[in-house]
Design an enzyme around this catalytic site. Structure first.
Site, PDB file in Angstrom:
ATOM      1  CD  GLU A 139      -1.058  -2.338   2.354  1.00  0.00           C
ATOM      2  OE1 GLU A 139       0.003  -2.777   1.923  1.00  0.00           O
ATOM      3  OE2 GLU A 139      -1.993  -2.532   3.147  1.00  0.00           O
TER       4      GLU A 139
ATOM      5  NE  ARG B  19      13.661 -27.618  -5.536  1.00  0.00           N
ATOM      6  CZ  ARG B  19      14.562 -28.173  -5.779  1.00  0.00           C
ATOM      7  NH1 ARG B  19      15.803 -27.701  -6.135  1.00  0.00           N
ATOM      8  NH2 ARG B  19      14.604 -29.805  -5.615  1.00  0.00           N
TER       9      ARG B  19
ATOM     10  CB  SER C 276       6.557 -39.617   8.467  1.00  0.00           C
ATOM     11  OG  SER C 276       7.150 -40.878   8.575  1.00  0.00           O
TER      12      SER C 276
END
Length: 359
Positions: free
Chosen positions: A46, A178, A296
């Site tokens: 802004e 990435r 996991s």
């Protein structure tokens, strides 16, 4: 607003822990100022747009991808800058979920007589700031898992060959991803098999000046001190679980940072690791494999977003590794199901994007 979103996307990854925001000031159908969030401790979007517009900001409409902040942080409140500049109307794509804002910025503008409209391109805007939204409300980073697999769900052959399952367009898309994340994570088996660099690169393949944190989940500190990632720009974090002191010392001597986070069964505790990263102001983590680590993350309900690249090939073989391993679920009722699913072509591959439904 579409232009403001493009501005925000253009700085994703460079503004953390602040959210990537785009701002466009319009007067009489003409853009008089625009901007995107600068890297900390720089200006917010802004303020960049207002400074560019100068006196022309009075009476304008401000298109803003995220609700302006209304508290004193590294920078003064953007709400007050908007009010002082005499902006007539602010069109906000989405509210900021940060508890210090969460509608208060919108309310402050309205109390000062500024017209406020909410919700234009909201879904797109929410995706731009999804990592910041989670981190600012929970203290934990947003976890995206990414993998490339064949039509039969394999990520490598029985001999371990995996380069390349996905096509060049998909690999380019991953490089772009990435560039927008704070950290890239792999398991030790992937690190040992592939010796990856885990770097973010530009379109010409050159490492960027700003690199995401590289993380290896390596309970017993088996990562060789000669690993390529330890010689790359940026930093590598090795998350262990009671590893031998001499191995941890060798990694530190090779420019690796070692953090010991023991969990059940002598393995690195992923929940502790995410909490540790959140305290370090890591707002987003891209988990790239392998199958054991992804298994996991899914087993512990730690996945926020999935990017699955599917290549039009079949490998076969009962011993060939799959994208998500571990024990899995015994019943389909317990399977991870996705919401907000998108399917698109990326070169010759198919990309499926979705968000796990929380049970």
């Amino acid at each position: 607003m579409a232009h403001a979103l493009d501005l925000a996307r253009g700085v994703m990854g460079a503004t953390s822990p602040n959210p990537a925001v785009g701002a466009v000031l319009v007067k009489d159908g003409r853009v008089v100022g625009e901007g995107a969030t600068e890297p900390p401790p720089g200006r917010h979007a802004e303020v960049v747009a207002l400074n560019q517009a100068g006196e022309a900001a009075r009476g304008t409409t401000l298109y803003l991808t995220l609700e302006p902040h209304c508290f004193q942080g590294r920078t003064p409140p953007c709400t007050q800058a908007i009010i002082r500049a005499g902006v007539a109307e602010v069109r906000i794509a989405t509210l900021d979920e940060n508890p210090r804002v969460a509608g208060k910025g919108k309310g402050e503008l309205e109390s000062a007589g500024v017209r406020v409209a909410l919700g234009e391109h909201e879904d797109e805007a929410r995706e731009v700031v999804e990592a910041h939204a989670k981190w600012s409300t929970t203290g934990l980073p947003f976890v995206t898992v990414k993998y490339a697999m064949t039509l039969d769900g394999k990520i490598a052959t029985v001999t371990g060959e995996s380069r390349w399952i996905s096509g060049p367009e998909s690999r380019a898309r991953v490089q772009a991803l990435r560039r927008t994340t704070d950290a890239i994570m792999v398991g030790i088996n992937t690190a040992l098999r592939d010796d990856p660099q885990l770097t973010a690169r530009d379109d010409q393949g050159r490492p960027l000046a700003r690199q995401p944190l590289r993380i290896v989940v390596d309970s017993h500190a088996r990562l060789p001190s000669t690993s390529r990632m330890l010689r790359e720009p940026g930093w590598t974090l090795v998350a262990t679980a009671g590893a031998p002191a001499e191995l941890a010392a060798a990694l530190r001597a090779a420019r690796g940072e070692v953090v010991d986070l023991p969990g059940p069964e002598g393995r690195t505790d992923l929940r502790k690791l995410l909490a540790f990263l959140g305290e370090r102001q890591v707002t987003s983590v891209l988990v790239e494999g392998g199958g054991g680590l992804l298994g996991s993350f899914f087993a512990h309900g730690l996945v926020d977003k999935i990017l699955a690249y599917i290549a039009p090939m079949v490998i076969g073989g009962a011993g060939a590794p799959t994208a998500v391993q571990g024990e899995g679920v015994a019943s389909l009722v317990n399977a991870v199901r996705l919401k907000r699913v998108r399917v698109e072509r990326v070169g010759g591959d198919v990309l499926v994007t979705g968000y796990p439904q929380k049970q």
